[in-house]
Design a protein around this motif. Structure first.
Motif, PDB file in Angstrom:
ATOM      1  N   LEU A 135      14.341  24.803  -8.567  1.00 40.01           N
ATOM      2  CA  LEU A 135      15.653  24.574  -9.181  1.00 40.01           C
ATOM      3  C   LEU A 135      15.730  25.234 -10.553  1.00 40.01           C
ATOM      4  O   LEU A 135      16.723  25.904 -10.877  1.00 40.01           O
ATOM      5  N   TRP A 193      11.534  21.083  -7.899  1.00 36.18           N
ATOM      6  CA  TRP A 193      12.049  21.098  -9.265  1.00 36.18           C
ATOM      7  C   TRP A 193      11.842  22.457  -9.930  1.00 36.18           C
ATOM      8  O   TRP A 193      12.746  22.994 -10.578  1.00 36.18           O
ATOM      9  N   LEU A 237      20.041  21.087  -1.911  1.00 32.29           N
ATOM     10  CA  LEU A 237      18.841  20.431  -1.376  1.00 32.29           C
ATOM     11  C   LEU A 237      19.155  19.694  -0.087  1.00 32.29           C
ATOM     12  O   LEU A 237      20.194  19.061   0.053  1.00 32.29           O
ATOM     13  N   GLY A 284       7.910  16.444  -5.231  1.00 33.65           N
ATOM     14  CA  GLY A 284       9.127  17.171  -5.591  1.00 33.65           C
ATOM     15  C   GLY A 284       8.913  18.208  -6.677  1.00 33.65           C
ATOM     16  O   GLY A 284       9.872  18.847  -7.121  1.00 33.65           O
ATOM     17  N   LEU A 338      17.324  14.614  -7.633  1.00 34.77           N
ATOM     18  CA  LEU A 338      16.544  15.340  -6.643  1.00 34.77           C
ATOM     19  C   LEU A 338      15.778  14.369  -5.743  1.00 34.77           C
ATOM     20  O   LEU A 338      15.650  14.581  -4.545  1.00 34.77           O
ATOM     21  N   HIS A 339      15.291  13.277  -6.328  1.00 28.38           N
ATOM     22  CA  HIS A 339      14.484  12.324  -5.568  1.00 28.38           C
ATOM     23  C   HIS A 339      15.294  11.205  -4.929  1.00 28.38           C
ATOM     24  O   HIS A 339      14.882  10.656  -3.900  1.00 28.38           O
ATOM     25  N   LEU A 379      22.901  20.023  -5.937  1.00 26.22           N
ATOM     26  CA  LEU A 379      22.479  19.444  -7.208  1.00 26.22           C
ATOM     27  C   LEU A 379      22.980  20.249  -8.391  1.00 26.22           C
ATOM     28  O   LEU A 379      23.264  19.695  -9.462  1.00 26.22           O
ATOM     29  N   SER A 437      18.601  11.437  -4.010  1.00 28.81           N
ATOM     30  CA  SER A 437      19.696  11.906  -3.159  1.00 28.81           C
ATOM     31  C   SER A 437      19.408  11.523  -1.705  1.00 28.81           C
ATOM     32  O   SER A 437      18.253  11.367  -1.310  1.00 28.81           O
TER      33      SER A 437
END
Length: 257
Positions: A68, A65, A138, A61, A121-122, A132, A124
């Motif tokens: 983002l 990230w 995402l 991820g 993020l991980h 997010l 969801s």
């Protein structure tokens, strides 16, 4: 598949897979590599007002990230689709320390605890679109890109034993609809010698179709055979300097038709 956490030369961590004798990121610097290849040479080079990003290999991820963070800095609205056949558990991701407990991130002009957002993020849901932040949406898809095929303008999955298309599979329809093609592809599969099936002419041909005009594909692999396959698919390919202290060159491919 066993994974071992290892520290890289820029202080950030990566995962090592003994079975493949392969790392998820460069041992010269995981964060440095991702920032250079996918953000600086990819996202920042795209003229799209609201970039739609497809990542082949969601992995840790880290690329998502950093995207983002850049979306919040630039104010551009990013729709991010990450494909990953073997998702990692949050318990392992947390140990990589990509985000510290005291780190803050500016979201919509306000400070927010970064670790909470990184965890979202991980953790969801997969196969769903999740906003997010106001600038970053995402969608994680647990699927093997090699099984995906075009059908009636949409990308669907081939998950039958006889190689036919399962037309009932509909969860990919929205992000892969050709009316909203991708502007960027982050191609971050394991190296060709470790995962050769992910570096095929057929796959690059498919990615070319999925990209919009002026779309960009970036990858850490600068091998001549990969460059020639990208060119055969129709891309205009550049060899660019690699990340500081890392690979000498990387590839950036553009769709110009």
């Amino acid at each position: 598949m066993k994974r071992i956490i290892e520290r890289t030369e820029d202080g950030s961590a990566t995962l090592f897979v003994p079975e493949l004798n392969e790392h998820y990121h460069s041992t010269k610097g995981a964060r440095t590599e991702s920032q250079h290849i996918f953000i600086d040479m990819g996202l920042k080079a795209s003229a799209a007002i609201s970039p739609r990003v497809l990542e082949i290999g969601f992995g840790t991820g880290l690329n998502a990230w950093l995207t983002l963070e850049e979306a919040e800095r630039s104010g551009r609205n990013v729709h991010y689709t990450g494909l990953e056949l073997y998702p990692l558990e949050w318990q392992m991701i947390e140990q990589l320390n990509y985000v510290t407990n005291d780190e803050q991130v500016t979201v919509n002009g306000e400070q927010q605890t970064a670790i909470e957002l990184f965890k979202q993020l991980h953790t969801s849901p997969w196969e769903e679109e999740v906003e997010l932040t106001p600038h970053f949406t995402l969608r994680k898809v647990q699927e093997d890109f090699k099984k995906l095929r075009m059908e009636n303008g949409e990308l669907r999955v081939n998950n039958t034993n006889d190689g036919t298309i399962n037309s009932q599979f509909s969860t990919l329809n929205s992000p892969f609809n050709l009316n909203s093609q991708f502007n960027l592809v982050y191609f971050d599969a394991f190296a060709p010698e470790k995962q050769p099936e992910m570096w095929s002419q057929e796959l690059f041909n498919r990615l070319y179709v999925l990209l919009a005009k002026d779309g960009i594909l970036t990858t850490y692999c600068a091998k001549g055979i990969v460059r020639r396959m990208l060119q055969a698919a129709g891309f205009i390919v550049e060899r660019l300097p690699g990340p500081p202290g890392g690979k000498r060159e990387i590839l950036r491919a553009r769709k110009q038709e």
